[in-house]
Each structure stands twice: as C-alpha cells, then as structure tokens.
Design a protein around this motif. Sequence first.
Motif, mmCIF file in Angstrom:
data_model
loop_
_atom_site.group_PDB
_atom_site.id
_atom_site.type_symbol
_atom_site.label_atom_id
_atom_site.label_comp_id
_atom_site.label_asym_id
_atom_site.label_seq_id
_atom_site.Cartn_x
_atom_site.Cartn_y
_atom_site.Cartn_z
ATOM 1 N N ASN A 45 0.699 -1.322 0.024
ATOM 2 C CA ASN A 45 -0.064 0.067 -0.066
ATOM 3 C C ASN A 45 0.868 1.090 -0.034
ATOM 4 O O ASN A 45 1.920 1.215 0.205
ATOM 5 N N GLU A 46 0.260 2.346 -0.499
ATOM 6 C CA GLU A 46 0.875 3.312 -0.603
ATOM 7 C C GLU A 46 1.230 4.118 0.862
ATOM 8 O O GLU A 46 0.117 4.863 1.716
ATOM 9 N N ALA A 47 2.473 3.787 1.564
ATOM 10 C CA ALA A 47 2.831 4.369 2.850
ATOM 11 C C ALA A 47 4.371 4.237 2.792
ATOM 12 O O ALA A 47 4.957 3.546 2.210
ATOM 13 N N ALA A 87 -0.622 6.963 -13.817
ATOM 14 C CA ALA A 87 -0.504 8.288 -13.388
ATOM 15 C C ALA A 87 0.984 8.612 -13.142
ATOM 16 O O ALA A 87 1.492 9.695 -13.142
ATOM 17 N N ASP A 88 1.538 7.481 -12.638
ATOM 18 C CA ASP A 88 3.105 7.798 -12.260
ATOM 19 C C ASP A 88 3.972 6.418 -12.670
ATOM 20 O O ASP A 88 4.276 5.638 -11.807
ATOM 21 N N PRO A 89 3.863 6.223 -13.976
ATOM 22 C CA PRO A 89 4.605 5.047 -14.412
ATOM 23 C C PRO A 89 6.086 4.704 -14.244
ATOM 24 O O PRO A 89 6.724 5.913 -14.272
ATOM 25 N N VAL A 90 6.343 3.516 -14.203
ATOM 26 C CA VAL A 90 7.890 3.319 -14.259
ATOM 27 C C VAL A 90 8.140 3.149 -15.733
ATOM 28 O O VAL A 90 7.542 2.383 -16.357
ATOM 29 N N TYR A 100 8.547 1.887 -6.727
ATOM 30 C CA TYR A 100 7.886 2.244 -5.345
ATOM 31 C C TYR A 100 6.276 1.492 -5.417
ATOM 32 O O TYR A 100 5.491 1.372 -6.393
ATOM 33 N N ILE A 101 5.871 1.136 -4.151
ATOM 34 C CA ILE A 101 4.495 0.420 -4.059
ATOM 35 C C ILE A 101 3.719 1.337 -3.992
ATOM 36 O O ILE A 101 3.458 2.131 -3.318
ATOM 37 N N GLY A 109 6.443 4.874 -10.401
ATOM 38 C CA GLY A 109 7.914 5.570 -10.946
ATOM 39 C C GLY A 109 8.648 6.196 -9.794
ATOM 40 O O GLY A 109 9.872 6.455 -9.600
ATOM 41 N N THR A 110 7.674 6.937 -8.928
ATOM 42 C CA THR A 110 8.410 7.863 -7.957
ATOM 43 C C THR A 110 7.855 7.421 -6.504
ATOM 44 O O THR A 110 6.876 6.542 -6.288
ATOM 45 N N ASP A 111 8.501 7.979 -5.638
ATOM 46 C CA ASP A 111 8.036 7.843 -4.202
ATOM 47 C C ASP A 111 6.807 8.491 -3.856
ATOM 48 O O ASP A 111 6.592 8.556 -2.582
ATOM 49 N N GLY A 112 6.381 9.343 -4.687
ATOM 50 C CA GLY A 112 5.072 10.291 -4.407
ATOM 51 C C GLY A 112 5.484 11.285 -3.498
ATOM 52 O O GLY A 112 4.685 11.423 -2.608
ATOM 53 N N THR A 113 6.524 12.016 -3.631
ATOM 54 C CA THR A 113 6.856 12.908 -2.568
ATOM 55 C C THR A 113 6.924 12.682 -1.381
ATOM 56 O O THR A 113 6.280 13.259 -0.473
#
Length: 133
Positions: A45-47, A87-90, A100-101, A109-113
Amino acid sequence: MPLTQDRMTASRDGELMPFAIAAGQQIFLGAQVAVNASGFLVAGNEATGLTYIGRAEAHVDNTDGADGDKTVLVRRGKAFLWKNDDADPVGQDLVGKPCYILDDETVAGTDGTGTRSESGTVLVVESAGVWVQ
C-alpha cells in the motif's frame, strides 16, 4: 559462546518463508507484500516505512485478528510482474533502479513526494507491466 565442536546448523533457502500477518490485514494470493515497522506483514500500500518482501502464496484473512495471529507463505528472491501505474508510470529509464509500492498489485515510478516505500529493482518494463526483483 563460540563453537567448540562441529554443529549442523539448520538452514532454509529463504525463497518460501512464513511471515506473521499484521492485525486487520487481508492478504490475497499473488499480492505484493511488505513488512511494517513492527515486522508484521501487510498488503502492499502507499505508505512510508514498509519493507518489500515478495509475493503472497495464499489468501489469508487476519482482519479480525491481532498481530501475528495468522501467517502466510511468501515467495522471495524472484522477479514478479506488477502492474504499472498509469498516473506515475515506471519508465524504461528506471531499469536497474528502484520503483515504489502503490498497492498490492501496482508499482509507481516515484516515491510520491515521500509517501511511498520502495518495492524493488526494476528489471524489465513491458506493456504487461513491470518485472521487479
């Protein structure tokens, strides 16, 4: 105390290991899984603060249980094909680098800030998804 005689030390190959599941978690067969800061398994999950472990080999429901009430076998040390986030592709430029999970089946593709934990190393990016080890 150091050894003073030969010892047959127990071993496992580490590829298929049981992990204790965190309280309130439902882990689905084939899910991307990680351990939380307390060392208990959670669905991807996004955490922040998660450590990627691998792929769940069974469906186990611990939604009504406490930390460690149930375990699930997790396959480790392999490359798995996860969905690529729209939305944030690798991208191809991330081959050999971390992704990133985002959830239990998707990588980004990113750590989502600073809001996502690392999944693993990108090996191949293709139309079907991202191979991550």
